[in-house]
Motif scaffolding. Structure first.
Motif, PDB file in Angstrom:
ATOM      1  N   ARG A  49       3.657  -3.518  11.504  1.00 29.81           N
ATOM      2  CA  ARG A  49       4.055  -2.133  11.216  1.00 29.81           C
ATOM      3  C   ARG A  49       3.056  -1.442  10.297  1.00 29.81           C
ATOM      4  O   ARG A  49       2.826  -0.229  10.410  1.00 29.81           O
ATOM      5  CB  ARG A  49       5.454  -2.114  10.593  1.00 29.81           C
ATOM      6  N   GLN A  50       2.458  -2.207   9.383  1.00 29.53           N
ATOM      7  CA  GLN A  50       1.417  -1.627   8.546  1.00 29.53           C
ATOM      8  C   GLN A  50       0.219  -1.200   9.388  1.00 29.53           C
ATOM      9  O   GLN A  50      -0.395  -0.158   9.143  1.00 29.53           O
ATOM     10  CB  GLN A  50       0.947  -2.662   7.504  1.00 29.53           C
ATOM     11  N   MET A  51      -0.108  -2.013  10.396  1.00 33.75           N
ATOM     12  CA  MET A  51      -1.285  -1.737  11.223  1.00 33.75           C
ATOM     13  C   MET A  51      -1.123  -0.496  12.090  1.00 33.75           C
ATOM     14  O   MET A  51      -2.109   0.099  12.521  1.00 33.75           O
ATOM     15  CB  MET A  51      -1.588  -2.938  12.131  1.00 33.75           C
ATOM     16  N   ILE A  52       0.117  -0.101  12.369  1.00 31.62           N
ATOM     17  CA  ILE A  52       0.325   1.086  13.192  1.00 31.62           C
ATOM     18  C   ILE A  52       0.770   2.289  12.364  1.00 31.62           C
ATOM     19  O   ILE A  52       1.096   3.339  12.910  1.00 31.62           O
ATOM     20  CB  ILE A  52       1.320   0.819  14.349  1.00 31.62           C
ATOM     21  N   GLY A  53       0.808   2.119  11.050  1.00 30.76           N
ATOM     22  CA  GLY A  53       1.073   3.246  10.178  1.00 30.76           C
ATOM     23  C   GLY A  53       2.526   3.598   9.985  1.00 30.76           C
ATOM     24  O   GLY A  53       2.839   4.702   9.519  1.00 30.76           O
ATOM     25  N   LEU A  54       3.441   2.678  10.305  1.00 28.90           N
ATOM     26  CA  LEU A  54       4.860   2.948  10.067  1.00 28.90           C
ATOM     27  C   LEU A  54       5.235   2.718   8.609  1.00 28.90           C
ATOM     28  O   LEU A  54       6.268   3.210   8.154  1.00 28.90           O
ATOM     29  CB  LEU A  54       5.728   2.063  10.970  1.00 28.90           C
ATOM     30  N   LEU A  55       4.419   1.955   7.892  1.00 32.19           N
ATOM     31  CA  LEU A  55       4.652   1.681   6.474  1.00 32.19           C
ATOM     32  C   LEU A  55       3.353   1.903   5.704  1.00 32.19           C
ATOM     33  O   LEU A  55       2.275   1.588   6.199  1.00 32.19           O
ATOM     34  CB  LEU A  55       5.106   0.232   6.264  1.00 32.19           C
ATOM     35  N   GLN A  56       3.476   2.413   4.506  1.00 27.79           N
ATOM     36  CA  GLN A  56       2.329   2.522   3.624  1.00 27.79           C
ATOM     37  C   GLN A  56       2.363   1.365   2.621  1.00 27.79           C
ATOM     38  O   GLN A  56       3.437   1.009   2.130  1.00 27.79           O
ATOM     39  CB  GLN A  56       2.322   3.851   2.875  1.00 27.79           C
ATOM     40  N   PRO A  57       1.224   0.775   2.328  1.00 28.36           N
ATOM     41  CA  PRO A  57       1.212  -0.341   1.380  1.00 28.36           C
ATOM     42  C   PRO A  57       1.484   0.105  -0.045  1.00 28.36           C
ATOM     43  O   PRO A  57       1.168   1.241  -0.428  1.00 28.36           O
ATOM     44  CB  PRO A  57      -0.209  -0.904   1.524  1.00 28.36           C
ATOM     45  N   ALA A  58       2.075  -0.813  -0.826  1.00 32.39           N
ATOM     46  CA  ALA A  58       2.223  -0.555  -2.256  1.00 32.39           C
ATOM     47  C   ALA A  58       0.870  -0.634  -2.943  1.00 32.39           C
ATOM     48  O   ALA A  58       0.610   0.056  -3.931  1.00 32.39           O
ATOM     49  CB  ALA A  58       3.197  -1.566  -2.870  1.00 32.39           C
ATOM     50  N   ARG A  59       0.012  -1.500  -2.407  1.00 35.96           N
ATOM     51  CA  ARG A  59      -1.345  -1.653  -2.930  1.00 35.96           C
ATOM     52  C   ARG A  59      -2.231  -2.185  -1.824  1.00 35.96           C
ATOM     53  O   ARG A  59      -1.755  -2.853  -0.920  1.00 35.96           O
ATOM     54  CB  ARG A  59      -1.351  -2.611  -4.123  1.00 35.96           C
ATOM     55  N   GLY A  60      -3.509  -1.897  -1.890  1.00 33.17           N
ATOM     56  CA  GLY A  60      -4.425  -2.357  -0.859  1.00 33.17           C
ATOM     57  C   GLY A  60      -4.602  -1.329   0.238  1.00 33.17           C
ATOM     58  O   GLY A  60      -4.128  -0.195   0.146  1.00 33.17           O
ATOM     59  N   SER A  61      -5.283  -1.722   1.308  1.00 33.85           N
ATOM     60  CA  SER A  61      -5.605  -0.765   2.363  1.00 33.85           C
ATOM     61  C   SER A  61      -5.546  -1.408   3.741  1.00 33.85           C
ATOM     62  O   SER A  61      -5.730  -2.615   3.887  1.00 33.85           O
ATOM     63  CB  SER A  61      -7.006  -0.182   2.139  1.00 33.85           C
ATOM     64  N   VAL A  62      -5.268  -0.566   4.735  1.00 33.80           N
ATOM     65  CA  VAL A  62      -5.327  -0.942   6.143  1.00 33.80           C
ATOM     66  C   VAL A  62      -6.220   0.082   6.833  1.00 33.80           C
ATOM     67  O   VAL A  62      -5.941   1.284   6.791  1.00 33.80           O
ATOM     68  CB  VAL A  62      -3.940  -0.957   6.808  1.00 33.80           C
ATOM     69  N   ARG A  63      -7.299  -0.387   7.451  1.00 35.09           N
ATOM     70  CA  ARG A  63      -8.219   0.490   8.162  1.00 35.09           C
ATOM     71  C   ARG A  63      -8.259   0.081   9.632  1.00 35.09           C
ATOM     72  O   ARG A  63      -8.341  -1.110   9.944  1.00 35.09           O
ATOM     73  CB  ARG A  63      -9.615   0.443   7.551  1.00 35.09           C
ATOM     74  N   VAL A  64      -8.171   1.063  10.517  1.00 31.11           N
ATOM     75  CA  VAL A  64      -8.231   0.840  11.955  1.00 31.11           C
ATOM     76  C   VAL A  64      -9.405   1.647  12.501  1.00 31.11           C
ATOM     77  O   VAL A  64      -9.516   2.851  12.217  1.00 31.11           O
ATOM     78  CB  VAL A  64      -6.913   1.259  12.637  1.00 31.11           C
ATOM     79  N   PHE A  65     -10.288   0.980  13.235  1.00 33.78           N
ATOM     80  CA  PHE A  65     -11.527   1.606  13.703  1.00 33.78           C
ATOM     81  C   PHE A  65     -12.315   2.210  12.539  1.00 33.78           C
ATOM     82  O   PHE A  65     -12.930   3.263  12.659  1.00 33.78           O
ATOM     83  CB  PHE A  65     -11.242   2.670  14.772  1.00 33.78           C
ATOM     84  N   GLY A  66     -12.255   1.543  11.392  1.00 30.84           N
ATOM     85  CA  GLY A  66     -13.009   1.982  10.227  1.00 30.84           C
ATOM     86  C   GLY A  66     -12.393   3.121   9.451  1.00 30.84           C
ATOM     87  O   GLY A  66     -12.981   3.597   8.475  1.00 30.84           O
ATOM     88  N   GLU A  67     -11.195   3.577   9.841  1.00 29.73           N
ATOM     89  CA  GLU A  67     -10.566   4.723   9.189  1.00 29.73           C
ATOM     90  C   GLU A  67      -9.202   4.351   8.639  1.00 29.73           C
ATOM     91  O   GLU A  67      -8.478   3.527   9.206  1.00 29.73           O
ATOM     92  CB  GLU A  67     -10.389   5.881  10.179  1.00 29.73           C
ATOM     93  N   SER A  68      -8.829   5.000   7.539  1.00 30.62           N
ATOM     94  CA  SER A  68      -7.488   4.838   7.002  1.00 30.62           C
ATOM     95  C   SER A  68      -6.480   5.490   7.945  1.00 30.62           C
ATOM     96  O   SER A  68      -6.763   6.531   8.550  1.00 30.62           O
ATOM     97  CB  SER A  68      -7.387   5.491   5.621  1.00 30.62           C
ATOM     98  N   LEU A  69      -5.304   4.879   8.060  1.00 29.82           N
ATOM     99  CA  LEU A  69      -4.266   5.446   8.918  1.00 29.82           C
ATOM    100  C   LEU A  69      -3.639   6.697   8.314  1.00 29.82           C
ATOM    101  O   LEU A  69      -2.972   7.455   9.014  1.00 29.82           O
ATOM    102  CB  LEU A  69      -3.170   4.408   9.169  1.00 29.82           C
ATOM    103  N   PHE A  70      -3.840   6.901   7.027  1.00 31.75           N
ATOM    104  CA  PHE A  70      -3.190   8.017   6.342  1.00 31.75           C
ATOM    105  C   PHE A  70      -4.238   8.927   5.704  1.00 31.75           C
ATOM    106  O   PHE A  70      -5.287   8.478   5.245  1.00 31.75           O
ATOM    107  CB  PHE A  70      -2.231   7.499   5.262  1.00 31.75           C
ATOM    108  N   GLY A  71      -3.923  10.219   5.679  1.00 28.61           N
ATOM    109  CA  GLY A  71      -4.815  11.173   5.036  1.00 28.61           C
ATOM    110  C   GLY A  71      -5.752  11.834   6.032  1.00 28.61           C
ATOM    111  O   GLY A  71      -5.918  11.396   7.160  1.00 28.61           O
ATOM    112  N   GLY A  72      -6.348  12.935   5.607  1.00 26.50           N
ATOM    113  CA  GLY A  72      -7.286  13.661   6.457  1.00 26.50           C
ATOM    114  C   GLY A  72      -6.631  14.681   7.365  1.00 26.50           C
ATOM    115  O   GLY A  72      -7.305  15.302   8.190  1.00 26.50           O
TER     116      GLY A  72
END
Length: 253
Positions: A49-72
């Motif tokens: 679920r973190q990898m598809i952006g359904l949850l935001q981490p409390a700490r750390g990062s998840v990047r898909v294709f080199g981009e953050s799932l959130f923001g922008g």
């Protein structure tokens, strides 16, 4: 594109006061089929679920294709999410939509195609998952468990994703249907050159599909490597998981 398709760094996830992940580092390279395995409550579905952006981490990062799932902004986030497809555990089909309309849903949401073009694309996806055009008229309640999985897979592939994420793809299927569905995923992976991440408890599915295996326990990744490497681990949990009677036993080569 260079670099990993998915990169997870120092991931911490919390539900209320309970920590689900505590410092996960994880990479998926282009073309890999990575299986997340582990006991109930180990955090593997939450990681998906973190990898598809359904949850935001409390700490750390998840990047898909080199981009953050959130923001922008919403436009950038939507463009990024169009590059991956998701098959949820129980299909998650819209019960009030026909098979055709379920598969057409993400195409219509884009507002880029005519209905004639959408019709052609839906029929192509039905063919890819080995269903007939007339199956498009059926409602989800009329489908067998195996057909639900195939329709959900067709919808996940509707936007021609580069990355496919599967949550327990063979759960609830009898052995024959499970084997057939695994063969279908193998065929699509070869034809479409996908990168795949799957959560599963079924050792036979891992053996048939995975090029890499991540073993999770208590919110951490205990081991990551080929199935043969994992099978030779002497860690007590890994030995118990892979050599017990859960699922189909696998013999290390």
């Amino acid at each position: 594109m260079s670099g990993p398709v998915i990169e997870v760094q120092d991931l911490h996830t919390r539900y209320g006061s309970r920590w689900v992940h505590q410092g996960i580092d994880f990479r998926v390279e282009r073309g890999e089929v990575v299986a997340l395995v582990g006991g109930s409550g180990s955090g593997k579905t939450t990681l998906l679920r973190q990898m598809i952006g359904l949850l935001q981490p409390a700490r750390g990062s998840v990047r898909v294709f080199g981009e953050s799932l959130f923001g922008g902004g919403p436009r950038r986030e939507r463009a990024l999410r169009r590059r991956f497809g998701v098959l949820f555990q129980h299909g998650a089909l819209f019960s009030a939509f026909s098979v055709f309309d379920n598969i057409a849903f993400p195409l219509r949401e884009l507002k880029l195609f005519s209905e004639a073009e959408i019709g052609d694309m839906v029929r192509l996806k039905l063919d890819q998952v080995e269903l007939l055009p007339e199956h498009g008229r059926l409602m989800p309640a009329e489908l067998s468990g195996g057909m639900v999985k195939r329709v959900a897979l067709a919808r996940a592939l509707a936007l021609e994703p580069e990355l496919l994420l599967l949550d327990e793809p063979t759960a609830g299927l009898d052995p024959d249907l499970s084997d057939s569905f695994v063969r279908l995923i193998q065929q699509l992976d070869r034809e479409l050159r996908l990168t795949v991440v799957l959560v599963t408890h079924d050792i036979a599915t891992v053996s048939a599909l995975a090029t890499q295996v991540a073993v999770m326990e208590e919110g951490r990744i205990l081991a990551f490597g080929s199935l043969d490497q994992i099978m030779h681990s002497e860690h007590p949990f890994i030995c118990s998981f892979f050599h017990s009677d859960r699922g189909v036993p696998v013999e290390a080569s």
